[in-house]
Design a protein around this motif. Structure first.
Motif, PDB file in Angstrom:
ATOM      1  N   TRP A  11      -6.778   0.199  -3.163  1.00 47.35           N
ATOM      2  CA  TRP A  11      -6.125   1.165  -4.056  1.00 47.35           C
ATOM      3  C   TRP A  11      -7.152   1.918  -4.892  1.00 47.35           C
ATOM      4  N   GLU A  43      -9.336   4.225  -2.505  1.00 46.00           N
ATOM      5  CA  GLU A  43      -8.580   5.381  -2.017  1.00 46.00           C
ATOM      6  C   GLU A  43      -8.248   6.371  -3.144  1.00 46.00           C
ATOM      7  N   TRP A  81      -5.917   6.018  -5.428  1.00 48.89           N
ATOM      8  CA  TRP A  81      -4.481   6.077  -5.691  1.00 48.89           C
ATOM      9  C   TRP A  81      -4.153   5.809  -7.159  1.00 48.89           C
ATOM     10  N   ASP A 106       0.834  -1.212   0.000  1.00 48.89           N
ATOM     11  CA  ASP A 106       0.000   0.000   0.000  1.00 48.89           C
ATOM     12  C   ASP A 106       0.864   1.256   0.000  1.00 48.89           C
ATOM     13  N   SER A 158       0.662   4.132  -2.824  1.00 46.83           N
ATOM     14  CA  SER A 158       0.225   5.486  -2.478  1.00 46.83           C
ATOM     15  C   SER A 158       1.339   6.504  -2.691  1.00 46.83           C
ATOM     16  N   SER A 193       1.770   7.117  -6.431  1.00 51.45           N
ATOM     17  CA  SER A 193       0.668   7.927  -6.923  1.00 51.45           C
ATOM     18  C   SER A 193       0.920   9.402  -6.632  1.00 51.45           C
ATOM     19  N   ARG A 194       1.300   9.694  -5.406  1.00 49.08           N
ATOM     20  CA  ARG A 194       1.537  11.093  -5.020  1.00 49.08           C
ATOM     21  C   ARG A 194       2.759  11.671  -5.731  1.00 49.08           C
TER      22      ARG A 194
END
Length: 543
Positions: A337, A340, A342, A282, A286, A289-290
């Motif tokens: 995922w 959220e 992401w 995870d 995440s 993605s950011r």
């Protein structure tokens, strides 16, 4: 990348060896056979794209286009698709690559997914990884003397294909050609796992072992993120793409992924090993993605997971399937995922036939469709072209054709086919069949509301003429404001203006197959994220 069914039966050692050598598990589905052994309509109703800015009308009729991603995976590990063998000359590598792109264009695809980090290596000059042996033919890390990544991206864009860079984050090596499988001496001199042996875990036991970066070590995770983001920063990629290799698929036979040391150092001592491993994956997802959006907000991020999250008999939220559960077996909480946000897109590998009792396509597909409903995550399906011709229902030439019709029913926004070689081989005429039924006309990429949007102003058509070779060629000028990244050409056909061609800005605008009669055309521009602006005023061409 693309994966397959579950461990429904014991896999014979020869197949295990094949899967291990391939290093991407792509043959896993071929190991599971069902017990024992219609001409659909054209690709659903044409959909108005969810673009920022409405295309409008052309010569008094509405414009009409299909919005869906169409692509194929171009696999480099073990030279499955490309290059055809390691150590080819620059000219040979480039000629082969252009041929794959031309195949994609002939299939009316609009995206390609290229394997650029198969096993801790790289198809670009990297500060974090050695050059890939599948390109150079060597494990010494020496440069081929040119920039394959820049070439790959430029050639894809020249054909108006999105370029998705496909990475295996944690794979560190493939089995050594001789001797112990996980042999540090077999790695390139500049391979990071030589310097950071504490980051490496060998799995499975024995000669077929490969090395993995340990996902439980934060420094190792940050390193592999940096390695992938280096390519995003240096090259004009459209997407970052992972398959489902995070923790390895379980091999059985007493094999364990030996991460005791990093597990003992976990911050939350109350976490079970399974929860801790899922949290590690995870975190990678995440953070990537950011960081991608911080670096280049327009670059898409997507993952192609195994086709089962959990089975309904284990978890009421799971699918009506009875196979390997990626949540439990490889610690991939795909559902989280998506929920959220992401990911920008998800491509579950539904490599199972309609009617397969353990994982029926007609039962797995609705679960994924329901998962993305109400989110901004787009659903594409990983189609198992490599299975065509196998026993049972895969001997039906219309199997994928029928699956694509089901995709239409459930609102799927695209498909990615595994792999390029099977597209070219066209076993049983399967590819020709579904191309003619579902990809008969070009398609626009479905825009994503979460990406930057700057739809161009309507362009102006300033000329149209028939060429001696047959196509109608149109001259145009961009409208005021932002320059378009690409264009879409519409031709009036009765009560609608149908999409007949697309191209990158700067490419010739032409209708490749115009009617012999007089015709009316309109042109629109699209931004980098696929948002379409208003169409031009019509321009006619005589008989």
């Amino acid at each position: 990348m693309p994966r397959p069914p579950v461990r429904l039966v014991l896999i014979v050692s020869a197949v295990l060896l094949a899967v291990s050598v391939l290093g991407i598990g792509l043959l896993r589905a071929a190991s599971y056979e069902p017990p024992g052994a219609g001409s659909p309509a054209a690709r659903g109703p044409e959909r108005a794209g969810p673009a920022a800015g409405t295309p409008g009308r052309c010569a008094g009729v509405p414009v009409s286009a299909t919005w869906e991603l169409r692509g194929m995976w171009l696999t480099t590990v073990m030279n499955i698709d490309w290059p055809s063998k390691p150590g080819l000359s620059r000219e040979q590598v480039q000629t082969e690559y252009r041929a794959w792109l031309d195949l994609a264009v002939s299939m009316r695809h609009n995206a390609i997914f290229v394997h650029v980090r198969p096993s801790g290596d790289a198809f670009w000059e990297s500060a974090y990884a050695p050059w890939s042996e599948w390109l150079t033919g060597r494990r010494d890390g020496r440069s081929p003397g040119w920039d394959p990544m820049a070439f790959m991206v430029a050639e894809a864009h020249a054909r108006n294909l999105e370029f998705h860079a496909w990475f295996n984050p944690y794979r560190g090596s493939q089995p050594a050609p001789a001797g112990p499988g996980a042999d540090f001496a077999e790695l390139a001199p500049n391979h990071p796992l030589r310097k950071h042996r504490d980051w490496a875990i060998a799995y499975p036991d024995g000669k077929n072992a490969r090395l993995y970066f340990d996902p439980g070590i934060p420094a190792a995770r940050a390193f592999v993120e940096d390695a992938m983001l280096e390519a995003v920063e240096k090259y004009d990629v459209d997407g970052v793409h992972f398959d489902d290799f995070f923790y390895p698929y379980p091999e059985g036979g007493g094999n364990d992924f030996k991460d005791d040391a990093s597990f003992a150092r976990r911050a939350d001592k109350s976490q079970s090993r399974a929860d801790w491993r899922r949290a590690n994956v995870d975190t990678l997802v995440s953070e990537m993605s950011r960081r991608i959006k911080q670096l280049k907000p327009w670059v898409k991020f997507g993952i192609s997971p195994f086709g089962i999250w959990r089975n309904r008999d284990t978890d009421p939220a799971g699918s009506d399937t009875h196979g390997l559960q990626s949540y439990d077996a490889i610690y991939a909480d795909t559902r989280k995922w998506v929920r959220e946000g992401w990911l920008d897109y998800v491509v579950p590998q539904l490599y199972w036939a309609i009617g397969f009792d353990k994982a029926d396509y007609t039962k797995a597909l609705p679960w994924w469709s329901g998962l993305v409903r109400g989110t901004r995550v787009q659903l594409y399906i990983g189609q198992g072209d490599y299975r065509v011709g196998e026993k049972g229902p895969w001997r039906q030439p219309d199997q994928i054709d029928r699956q694509l019709s089901l995709n239409d029913k459930y609102g799927v926004l695209g498909s990615v086919h595994f792999s390029a070689k099977q597209i070219r081989e066209d076993r049983l005429g399967s590819v020709t069949r579904y191309r003619d039924h579902h990809y008969a006309a070009p398609a626009l990429l479905p825009p994503m509301a979460q990406l930057p949007a700057a739809p161009p102003a309507a362009p102006r058509l300033v000329g149209a003429r028939r060429t001696p070779a047959g196509p109608v060629q149109l001259e145009w000028q961009a409208g005021a404001g932002a320059e378009p990244a690409s264009w879409a050409l519409y031709r009036v056909e009765g009560a609608a203006a149908k999409l007949v061609a697309t191209g990158r800005a700067g490419a010739k605008v032409q209708d490749p197959a115009p009617p012999p009669a007089a015709a009316q055309y309109c042109l629109s521009g699209l931004d980098r994220s696929g948002n379409e602006g208003a169409v031009s005023a019509p321009r006619g061409v005589s008989r």
